[in-house]
Design a protein around this motif. Structure first.
Motif, PDB file in Angstrom:
ATOM      1  N   ILE A   1       0.480   9.485   2.141  1.00 27.48           N
ATOM      2  CA  ILE A   1       1.083   8.433   2.959  1.00 27.48           C
ATOM      3  C   ILE A   1       0.146   8.037   4.093  1.00 27.48           C
ATOM      4  N   ALA A   2      -0.510   9.030   4.701  1.00 21.23           N
ATOM      5  CA  ALA A   2      -1.452   8.742   5.784  1.00 21.23           C
ATOM      6  C   ALA A   2      -2.592   7.850   5.294  1.00 21.23           C
ATOM      7  N   ALA A   3      -3.078   8.112   4.076  1.00 19.51           N
ATOM      8  CA  ALA A   3      -4.158   7.287   3.515  1.00 19.51           C
ATOM      9  C   ALA A   3      -3.700   5.848   3.333  1.00 19.51           C
ATOM     10  N   ALA A   4      -2.469   5.673   2.845  1.00 16.64           N
ATOM     11  CA  ALA A   4      -1.932   4.318   2.661  1.00 16.64           C
ATOM     12  C   ALA A   4      -1.778   3.610   4.003  1.00 16.64           C
ATOM     13  N   MET A   5      -1.270   4.333   4.998  1.00 17.36           N
ATOM     14  CA  MET A   5      -1.118   3.747   6.332  1.00 17.36           C
ATOM     15  C   MET A   5      -2.474   3.367   6.911  1.00 17.36           C
ATOM     16  N   LEU A   6      -3.468   4.206   6.664  1.00 16.35           N
ATOM     17  CA  LEU A   6      -4.816   3.936   7.173  1.00 16.35           C
ATOM     18  C   LEU A   6      -5.365   2.642   6.593  1.00 16.35           C
ATOM     19  N   PHE A   7      -5.184   2.461   5.282  1.00 18.43           N
ATOM     20  CA  PHE A   7      -5.697   1.252   4.654  1.00 18.43           C
ATOM     21  C   PHE A   7      -4.892   0.021   5.042  1.00 18.43           C
ATOM     22  N   MET A   8      -3.610   0.207   5.352  1.00 19.58           N
ATOM     23  CA  MET A   8      -2.826  -0.908   5.886  1.00 19.58           C
ATOM     24  C   MET A   8      -3.478  -1.452   7.151  1.00 19.58           C
ATOM     25  N   SER A   9      -3.825  -0.541   8.052  1.00 20.40           N
ATOM     26  CA  SER A   9      -4.435  -0.971   9.313  1.00 20.40           C
ATOM     27  C   SER A   9      -5.801  -1.599   9.062  1.00 20.40           C
ATOM     28  N   GLY A  10      -6.547  -1.043   8.107  1.00 18.25           N
ATOM     29  CA  GLY A  10      -7.845  -1.613   7.786  1.00 18.25           C
ATOM     30  C   GLY A  10      -7.736  -3.052   7.315  1.00 18.25           C
ATOM     31  N   ASN A  11      -6.684  -3.325   6.559  1.00 18.76           N
ATOM     32  CA  ASN A  11      -6.506  -4.684   6.061  1.00 18.76           C
ATOM     33  C   ASN A  11      -5.939  -5.631   7.108  1.00 18.76           C
ATOM     34  N   LEU A  12      -5.269  -5.074   8.118  1.00 25.97           N
ATOM     35  CA  LEU A  12      -4.920  -5.908   9.276  1.00 25.97           C
ATOM     36  C   LEU A  12      -6.195  -6.413   9.944  1.00 25.97           C
ATOM     37  N   GLY A  13      -7.176  -5.516  10.022  1.00 26.04           N
ATOM     38  CA  GLY A  13      -8.475  -5.929  10.535  1.00 26.04           C
ATOM     39  C   GLY A  13      -9.112  -7.001   9.670  1.00 26.04           C
ATOM     40  N   GLY A  14      -8.850  -6.895   8.349  1.00 28.72           N
ATOM     41  CA  GLY A  14      -9.384  -7.903   7.437  1.00 28.72           C
ATOM     42  C   GLY A  14      -8.814  -9.287   7.698  1.00 28.72           C
TER      43      GLY A  14
ATOM     44  N   GLU B   1       0.807  -1.226   0.000  1.00 27.15           N
ATOM     45  CA  GLU B   1       0.000   0.000   0.000  1.00 27.15           C
ATOM     46  C   GLU B   1       0.839   1.273   0.000  1.00 27.15           C
ATOM     47  N   ILE B   2       1.791   1.389   0.909  1.00 29.18           N
ATOM     48  CA  ILE B   2       2.618   2.601   0.952  1.00 29.18           C
ATOM     49  C   ILE B   2       3.476   2.737  -0.302  1.00 29.18           C
ATOM     50  N   PRO B   3       4.183   1.673  -0.758  1.00 34.74           N
ATOM     51  CA  PRO B   3       4.928   1.803  -2.024  1.00 34.74           C
ATOM     52  C   PRO B   3       4.042   2.223  -3.189  1.00 34.74           C
ATOM     53  N   SER B   4       2.819   1.690  -3.220  1.00 36.16           N
ATOM     54  CA  SER B   4       1.921   2.031  -4.320  1.00 36.16           C
ATOM     55  C   SER B   4       1.551   3.510  -4.315  1.00 36.16           C
ATOM     56  N   ASN B   5       1.237   4.065  -3.133  1.00 30.47           N
ATOM     57  CA  ASN B   5       0.875   5.474  -3.083  1.00 30.47           C
ATOM     58  C   ASN B   5       2.071   6.382  -3.351  1.00 30.47           C
ATOM     59  N   LEU B   6       3.263   5.955  -2.983  1.00 36.56           N
ATOM     60  CA  LEU B   6       4.468   6.721  -3.325  1.00 36.56           C
ATOM     61  C   LEU B   6       4.652   6.775  -4.837  1.00 36.56           C
ATOM     62  N   ILE B   7       4.419   5.644  -5.505  1.00 35.32           N
ATOM     63  CA  ILE B   7       4.503   5.625  -6.971  1.00 35.32           C
ATOM     64  C   ILE B   7       3.451   6.541  -7.579  1.00 35.32           C
ATOM     65  N   LEU B   8       2.236   6.491  -7.024  1.00 35.52           N
ATOM     66  CA  LEU B   8       1.146   7.348  -7.517  1.00 35.52           C
ATOM     67  C   LEU B   8       1.515   8.822  -7.391  1.00 35.52           C
ATOM     68  N   ILE B   9       2.061   9.213  -6.237  1.00 35.79           N
ATOM     69  CA  ILE B   9       2.428  10.610  -6.008  1.00 35.79           C
ATOM     70  C   ILE B   9       3.517  11.058  -6.982  1.00 35.79           C
ATOM     71  N   LYS B  10       4.435  10.144  -7.303  1.00 33.57           N
ATOM     72  CA  LYS B  10       5.546  10.489  -8.192  1.00 33.57           C
ATOM     73  C   LYS B  10       5.174  10.375  -9.671  1.00 33.57           C
ATOM     74  N   THR B  11       4.086   9.652  -9.992  1.00 31.89           N
ATOM     75  CA  THR B  11       3.686   9.495 -11.400  1.00 31.89           C
ATOM     76  C   THR B  11       2.369  10.234 -11.637  1.00 31.89           C
TER      77      THR B  11
END
Length: 489
Positions: free
Chosen positions: A399-412, A97-107
């Protein structure tokens, strides 16, 4: 409740006005022009995002429908292996999730988001040919890894187009794709599974194949249909581009930071608000994902056969969709988040208790499944909007959005384990755990609300205390820590 919300609205109106006090309000009085611009933006952006979300969630949860078509027996799953295959999806999702959003921000969104769709559509298509436990495990892991770019990416994308007071409704329209896909998946699965036996393929194989190919086809069109950001969008006029850009600056005030800066990345990693939101979403995601993944199984446990269970999965998801949109509209109009989350999660708690109470009345329990969705689903969209509203700076927010979804998927991951085969047909263990997680999430929401309210009070009463000892450069890059930035309640 109405009077309480009105008081919350007054506090938040004051806070929004506070953001704009030190900025030139360019175009800010041209409300009619802004309404036309919003309609134009919504028509070009929101339906497409909702479709992408719909396909993503459809491909994620169709394994629940495949379970009812005996995928476990067909590929030789035993014991808890099916639940492990559900969990591994979230592991792949979290890692990327975080690597993906970093790529999105840079592309750019118009390149990265469709590319992730092509990837997960191919994985979904190939999943129709798995024939053992390890094959399904691998497919689910890579499905999660490829889908990880969509949700946090689109949330970041929405914050680059809409003001804070507009985001919850748009995020809700996007996440309604979740509940609609859950609703539609039962109906679609019922139709597709009837192809079982054609071309020597099982019904669940047809399900994965058709839905995977559909995602790839939509992704090909998305390359041409998805825009980037307001400042470089061709379908906006020069005046519209300037208006769209300036209104976001006015909304963020001194927290508006658009350039890519590693300090903003570190700011997200060190912000207590992000971690509290992560904890809240992680806990909230347990009942949310358990509901979406196991609803056909829960309905089947009420005594219906597997075909009827697929069809009866539709109304609960439809009710959840309507509830999500209603709460989002009210939340944006009243400019509050916490009180709606607290109210809706409380509704979910009551109805999970209803599901867990021994009763021979199947109709009452089925109505309970509908109302659980009404309570849980609005909480997810509003929780996301609550964090994005309270984080300043585009990089930090991404980055905060990616971190948020990381935690959401831990719940998953937790959610995929709580409805165990040995607990059928009542699934009391799963219902009790979901209730406990909802109670905890409600308590965290209450705590967040009062923390934000207290900090807002300090920012209004003594703004200088937040600036003392800081250089001009540090003050310029404070983002949401700046006293001009008032947190959404």
């Amino acid at each position: 409740m109405a009077n309480t919300l009105n008081n919350f609205q007054k506090d938040e109106d004051d806070s929004i006005n506070g953001v704009l006090t030190d900025r030139e309000e360019i175009f800010i009085d041209d409300k009619e022009f802004e309404k036309k611009l919003l309609r134009k933006m919504d028509l070009r952006i929101v339906p497409l995002l909702a479709l992408l979300c719909f396909l993503s969630y459809l491909d994620r949860i169709n394994i629940g429908n495949a379970k009812l078509d005996h995928i476990e027996d067909d590929i030789g799953l035993v014991g808890n292996q099916f639940n492990i295959c559900l969990s591994i999806f979230f592991v792949g999702y979290i890692l990327f999730e975080i690597p993906s959003n970093l790529i999105l921000i840079k592309t750019s969104p118009s390149i990265w988001i469709p590319s992730t769709m092509v990837a997960w559509g191919i994985v979904m298509t190939l999943m129709s040919f798995v024939n053992n436990f390890s094959g399904l495990m691998s497919a689910r892991f890579f499905l999660g890894a490829c889908e990880s770019g969509l949700f946090p990416g689109v949330i970041y994308f929405i914050t680059r187009w809409y003001k804070r007071s507009e985001q919850n409704f748009r995020i809700a329209l996007f996440t309604v794709g979740n509940s609609l896909s859950g609703s539609f998946s039962g109906l679609l699965a019922y139709c597709i599974l009837r192809l079982g036996g054609k071309l020597s393929l099982k019904g669940w194989q047809w399900l994965f194949l058709i839905e995977g190919v559909s995602t790839v086809i939509v992704a090909a069109f998305t390359y041409f249909l998805l825009s980037d950001y307001p400042e470089n969008t061709k379908w906006l006029s020069d005046k519209e581009r300037k208006f769209a850009t300036e209104r976001l600056k006015n909304d963020a005030g001194k927290a508006h930071i658009i350039q890519f800066d590693k300090k903003q990345l570190l700011a997200a990693l060190k912000d207590w608000k992000v971690y509290m939101a992560m904890l809240h979403l992680c806990i909230l995601s347990v009942p949310f994902y358990s509901f979406t993944l196991f609803l056909p199984t829960i309905v089947n446990g009420l005594g219906f056969d597997y075909v009827i269970s697929q069809l009866l999965s539709v109304p609960p998801f439809f009710c959840a969709s309507m509830s999500t949109l209603t709460v989002a509209i009210l939340s944006d109009r009243m400019r509050v988040r916490g009180p709606f989350i607290i109210t809706c999660s409380s509704i979910g708690i009551v109805d999970y208790i209803l599901l867990g109470i021994p009763s021979s009345n199947i109709a009452v329990k089925y109505v309970g499944t509908c109302i659980v969705g009404v309570g849980i689903f609005p909480c997810l969209a509003t929780s996301i909007a609550w964090l994005t509203n309270n984080v300043g700076g585009h990089v930090k927010r991404g980055i905060a959005a990616a971190m948020l979804f990381m935690s959401g998927n831990l719940g998953g991951i937790i959610a995929s384990q709580i409805y165990r085969p040995k607990d059928a047909p009542r699934y009391l263990f799963g219902h009790l755990l979901a209730t406990a997680f909802l109670v905890t999430a409600t308590c965290i929401s209450i705590l967040q609300y009062f923390l934000f309210k207290n900090i807002n009070k300090k920012k209004r009463e003594n703004p200088q205390s937040f600036l003392e000892g800081k250089s001009e450069e540090q003050i310029k890059n404070m983002g949401d820590l700046h006293p001009d930035f008032i947190y959404s309640l």
